[in-house]
Design an enzyme around this catalytic site. Structure first.
Site, mmCIF file in Angstrom:
data_model
loop_
_atom_site.group_PDB
_atom_site.id
_atom_site.type_symbol
_atom_site.label_atom_id
_atom_site.label_comp_id
_atom_site.label_asym_id
_atom_site.label_seq_id
_atom_site.Cartn_x
_atom_site.Cartn_y
_atom_site.Cartn_z
ATOM 1 N N CYS A 2 0.509 -0.938 0.027
ATOM 2 C CA CYS A 2 0.326 -0.248 -0.107
ATOM 3 C C CYS A 2 1.085 1.333 -0.091
ATOM 4 O O CYS A 2 1.784 1.127 0.688
ATOM 5 C CB CYS A 2 -0.567 0.014 1.313
ATOM 6 S SG CYS A 2 -2.230 -1.318 1.561
ATOM 7 N N ARG A 27 5.356 0.040 -5.550
ATOM 8 C CA ARG A 27 4.849 -0.925 -4.671
ATOM 9 C C ARG A 27 4.062 -1.880 -5.069
ATOM 10 O O ARG A 27 4.140 -2.498 -4.429
ATOM 11 C CB ARG A 27 4.578 0.309 -3.697
ATOM 12 C CG ARG A 27 6.171 1.411 -2.905
ATOM 13 C CD ARG A 27 4.669 2.334 -2.002
ATOM 14 N NE ARG A 27 4.438 1.779 -0.732
ATOM 15 C CZ ARG A 27 5.584 1.873 -0.210
ATOM 16 N NH1 ARG A 27 6.796 2.758 0.018
ATOM 17 N NH2 ARG A 27 4.940 1.883 1.456
ATOM 18 N N TRP A 74 -2.399 -2.713 -1.351
ATOM 19 C CA TRP A 74 -2.540 -4.704 -2.093
ATOM 20 C C TRP A 74 -3.169 -5.493 -1.189
ATOM 21 O O TRP A 74 -3.017 -5.141 -0.242
ATOM 22 C CB TRP A 74 -0.838 -4.021 -1.641
ATOM 23 C CG TRP A 74 0.178 -5.456 -2.309
ATOM 24 C CD1 TRP A 74 -0.063 -5.605 -3.225
ATOM 25 C CD2 TRP A 74 0.083 -7.053 -1.203
ATOM 26 N NE1 TRP A 74 0.913 -7.163 -3.336
ATOM 27 C CE2 TRP A 74 0.764 -7.681 -1.932
ATOM 28 C CE3 TRP A 74 0.509 -7.018 -0.274
ATOM 29 C CZ2 TRP A 74 1.967 -8.601 -1.637
ATOM 30 C CZ3 TRP A 74 0.692 -7.846 0.497
ATOM 31 C CH2 TRP A 74 1.292 -8.680 -0.322
ATOM 32 N N ASN A 98 -1.780 2.176 6.070
ATOM 33 C CA ASN A 98 -1.287 1.051 5.045
ATOM 34 C C ASN A 98 -0.474 0.100 6.452
ATOM 35 O O ASN A 98 -0.115 0.811 7.501
ATOM 36 C CB ASN A 98 -0.037 1.556 4.197
ATOM 37 C CG ASN A 98 1.439 0.692 4.477
ATOM 38 O OD1 ASN A 98 1.198 -0.178 3.820
ATOM 39 N ND2 ASN A 98 2.483 1.283 4.016
ATOM 40 N N GLY A 99 -0.906 -1.061 6.467
ATOM 41 C CA GLY A 99 -0.131 -1.758 7.609
ATOM 42 C C GLY A 99 -1.283 -3.448 8.195
ATOM 43 O O GLY A 99 -2.366 -3.112 7.023
ATOM 44 N N GLU A 481 18.400 -16.134 -7.763
ATOM 45 C CA GLU A 481 18.391 -15.553 -8.601
ATOM 46 C C GLU A 481 17.308 -15.039 -9.685
ATOM 47 O O GLU A 481 16.426 -14.198 -9.821
ATOM 48 C CB GLU A 481 19.073 -13.651 -8.211
ATOM 49 C CG GLU A 481 19.167 -12.864 -9.047
ATOM 50 C CD GLU A 481 17.524 -12.597 -8.063
ATOM 51 O OE1 GLU A 481 17.184 -12.731 -7.090
ATOM 52 O OE2 GLU A 481 17.194 -10.706 -8.326
ATOM 53 N N LYS A 485 13.857 -13.464 -10.892
ATOM 54 C CA LYS A 485 13.272 -12.748 -11.521
ATOM 55 C C LYS A 485 12.542 -13.579 -12.899
ATOM 56 O O LYS A 485 11.065 -12.496 -13.143
ATOM 57 C CB LYS A 485 14.604 -12.506 -12.110
ATOM 58 C CG LYS A 485 15.282 -11.379 -12.155
ATOM 59 C CD LYS A 485 14.845 -10.238 -11.718
ATOM 60 C CE LYS A 485 14.618 -9.571 -10.692
ATOM 61 N NZ LYS A 485 14.536 -10.169 -9.156
ATOM 62 N N GLU A 488 9.289 -13.854 -10.853
ATOM 63 C CA GLU A 488 8.536 -12.782 -10.481
ATOM 64 C C GLU A 488 7.972 -11.614 -11.623
ATOM 65 O O GLU A 488 6.390 -11.219 -12.229
ATOM 66 C CB GLU A 488 9.378 -11.628 -10.110
ATOM 67 C CG GLU A 488 9.996 -12.025 -8.958
ATOM 68 C CD GLU A 488 10.877 -11.519 -8.509
ATOM 69 O OE1 GLU A 488 10.411 -10.883 -7.215
ATOM 70 O OE2 GLU A 488 12.055 -10.612 -9.385
ATOM 71 N N HIS A 504 19.255 -35.234 -7.917
ATOM 72 C CA HIS A 504 18.837 -35.873 -5.944
ATOM 73 C C HIS A 504 17.282 -35.444 -6.300
ATOM 74 O O HIS A 504 16.703 -35.125 -5.262
ATOM 75 C CB HIS A 504 19.106 -35.256 -4.860
ATOM 76 C CG HIS A 504 20.178 -35.281 -4.740
ATOM 77 N ND1 HIS A 504 20.891 -36.443 -4.257
ATOM 78 C CD2 HIS A 504 21.589 -35.066 -4.746
ATOM 79 C CE1 HIS A 504 21.979 -36.964 -4.459
ATOM 80 N NE2 HIS A 504 22.881 -35.968 -4.352
ATOM 81 N N LYS A 603 6.284 -3.903 -4.722
ATOM 82 C CA LYS A 603 7.914 -3.499 -4.318
ATOM 83 C C LYS A 603 8.887 -3.488 -2.699
ATOM 84 O O LYS A 603 9.466 -3.791 -2.925
ATOM 85 C CB LYS A 603 8.065 -1.841 -5.027
ATOM 86 C CG LYS A 603 9.587 -1.395 -4.847
ATOM 87 C CD LYS A 603 10.330 -2.217 -6.420
ATOM 88 C CE LYS A 603 11.913 -2.241 -6.280
ATOM 89 N NZ LYS A 603 12.429 -3.104 -7.004
#
Ligand code: G6P
Length: 608
Positions: A2, A27, A74, A98-99, A481, A485, A488, A504, A603
């Protein structure tokens, strides 16, 4: 996550708030709204979707106001929808939040018994009714203070009252809120970019700070009503502005910006002729580090991958033991960390709730804390004993790129410091390691100049449903990473693994539809990874091999190869990250994805 913004001043408040929300889009969000006073009370306009959808409903019969608040949501409690979008309203009170309000169910029960009617599934609406309840018997300020004494959780809120419409009250606890002080105008927002175009004079609010904005100015107080003072800081205009600079996406711009961003990470931090790093840039001195027995690193997401690579660098270069934790796990495992240890928080935003909680836990247990952070003035930086800013400039694309490589650079510098202090590195070796560091920006330019070859690979593979990324040693976190990427921004299922683990389990997935990206490094493990490539080919899989140009001739069976310039093994991790970012980006674009704001992602994750 948010984003909130409020404005009081002489200009068009709704315009400035909508503009601010646009700067907070990075964000991640799924709905948006604004509220502003009118002659007949406080009007709320909100919708599911993006800022352009909000504009469509805000700019019909365009409101005129000099006070407004806005929000990008969000979703946490309740689906993305108009009725769950902020601002929320009660009789007299309208707010954005926000929270998370943890005890909202208990409070909701009580408020329903008092006759309040709920129209959303959110935890926020509880706070709104609660303030309204107190506002019947108390002043606006008192009502906010009293309501907040009843709630548990994290919040940054902006509140409007129909009875006192020329005021915005803002309060923060464990969610960021920053006050912007302009010429006859004031902002309150989650993050500086929301208003940076208008002012760089800011106060970063601390937990339980309350600010009352009115056209005359601002007042700061604690939640008991005592006046407090906070220092005004100046955030200079960024050299690299938060615009796309002609690129199609922020993510592509930020990938291309890496040579400059990494040079900025180094600026003023090194003495190449002496092979030394400027320790004062870390806010540390030798005495503080000499006593350090062990290092813990806590981080989330991409920053956690940097931490894993950092462990490799610090242990190999400085021979100091390092433990790496996912920040979300750290405090729950009763970590054996104490006053001889150093805790490093790695965080681009400096606001990730889990990373902050881990940092606080480390501090509580007596450890020295260092924040490696990109956002100036962020909570992690302010709360840590010492801070090293990565200085890679604002990162807007949700998927982290330049912040990641600058974190790797920072950890390399830190490894050199620890190695010199511990007597593990001769001056001439340190000189050579820094000289190589200085060559990396040009080498990244070279990789980027070969982007067409990466686009060609993306065109071949963008329809795949699963990908594997394999690497060993320091390239294992880079494989993680690369996979992160891709998932995402393209929503393709991708996993990173240490190449030695392929046999394995992951090998069971291999068939002609699963591309496997191999990251190969010179040294004892090279032959082993080359054998893994043969094992994939023997099962019909597609192999994409990334390795230094000079070794490509040794690859026998790759379907696609991507070469990178030669460097030392630590910095190879930095170079290797770049083609993986580009591959993910182009696959995401070919699949028509919103690469800058991927679905469901934020974000800066300011809730646990
Ligand atoms: C979110 C972002 C990731 C980021 C992670 C940690 O999940 O989408 O890109 O790596 O948070 O963020 P930080 O700001 O602490 O590095």
């Amino acid at each position: 996550m948010c984003g909130i913004i409020g404005y009081i001043g002489r200009d068009d408040a709704v315009d400035l708030v909508v503009e601010g929300l646009r700067h907070l889009e990075y964000r991640g969000y799924d709905s948006a709204g604004v509220a502003f006073p009118t002659d007949s009370g406080i009007e709320v306009r909100r919708c599911k979707g993006k800022i352009k959808d909000l504009e469509a409903i805000v700019y019909v019969d365009k409101p005129v106001a000099n006070v407004a608040i806005g929000h990008t949501r969000w979703a946490t409690h309740g689906v993305p929808s108009e009725y769950n979008a902020h601002p929320h309203s009660s009789d007299n009170i309208v707010l954005v939040h926000n929270g998370i309000i943890e005890n909202y169910l208990d409070l909701k029960k009580e408020l329903i018994e008092r006759g309040y009617r709920f129209t959303s599934e959110t935890d926020t609406e509880v706070l709104c009714h609660l303030i309204d309840r107190y506002s019947r018997d108390y002043t606006f300020e008192e009502a906010v203070m009293m309501a907040l004494k009843d709630v548990r959780g994290a919040y940054a809120i902006l509140v409007l009252s129909a009875r006192d419409p020329q005021k915005i009250i803002g309060v923060r606890k464990d969610s960021p809120l920053v006050l912007g002080i302009g010429e006859g105008e004031f902002f309150l927002a989650s993050d500086v970019p929301a208003f940076h175009a208008r002012t760089g004079r800011v106060i970063f609010l601390e937990n339980n700070d309350m600010v009352i904005l009115s056209p005359e100015g601002y007042k700061l107080m604690d939640l008991n009503g005592n006046s407090i003072e906070r220092e005004i800081e100046f955030i200079p205009p960024m050299a690299a502005g938060a615009d796309k600079g002609g690129y199609k996406h922020y993510m592509l711009k930020e990938i291309h910006e890496q040579p400059r961003a990494l040079s900025d990470t180094l600026r003023g931090r090194i003495f190449p002729e002496r092979g030394e790093v400027n320790l004062s840039e870390f806010g540390l001195d030798e005495g503080m580090l000499r006593g350090v027995d062990r290092i813990f690193i806590g981080a989330c997401g991409t920053s956690w991958h940097a931490a894993l690579a950092g462990k490799y660098m610090i242990e190999q270069i400085a021979r100091v033991p390092v433990e790496v934790d996912l920040a979300s796990e750290f405090r729950y495992r009763r970590p054996l960390i104490g006053d001889k240890d150093l805790f490093i928080a790695i965080t681009q935003s400096g606001e990730t709730a889990d990373t902050l909680a881990a940092q606080r836990e480390a501090k509580r247990r007596g450890a020295l804390t260092l924040s490696i952070c990109n956002a100036l003035g962020a909570t992690s930086a302010r709360e840590a004993d010492a801070v090293f800013y990565t200085h890679s400039g604002p990162e807007i694309g949700v998927a982290s790129t330049k912040a990641f490589t600058s974190q790797l650079f920072s950890l390399y510098l830190f490894s050199l410091i620890m190695a010199r202090i511990g007597g593990r590195l001769e001056e001439q070796d340190a000189v050579a390691m820094i000289a190589e560091l200085l060559r990396v920006p040009d080498k990244i330019e070279k990789i980027i100049s070969n982007e067409d070859a990466i686009v060609a690979v993306a065109k071949e593979l963008f329809k795949a449903k699963d990908f594997l990324y394999l690497g060993r040693g320091i390239l294992h976190p880079i494989a993680l990473e690369g996979a992160l990427k891709l998932k995402e921004i393209s929503y393709i299922h991708a996993e990173g693994y240490p190449a030695g683990e392929m046999k394995h389990g992951p090998i069971a997935l291999i068939d002609e539809d699963v591309p496997v990206v191999f990251l190969v490094q010179r040294g004892v493990l090279k032959e082993k990874v080359l054998s893994n490539i043969s094992e994939v080919k023997a099962r019909g899989g597609k192999a994409v091999v990334v390795m230094s140009d000079s070794l490509l001739g040794e690859v026998r069976q790759a379907d696609y190869t991507i070469g990178i310039p030669e460097t030392n093994p630590y910095l190879e991790a930095v170079l290797m990250a770049v083609p993986l970012q580009l591959l993910a980006y182009h696959i995401g674009v070919l699949r028509g994805c919103d690469v800058d704001q991927p679905r469901n992602l934020a974000k800066s994750v300011t809730v646990e």
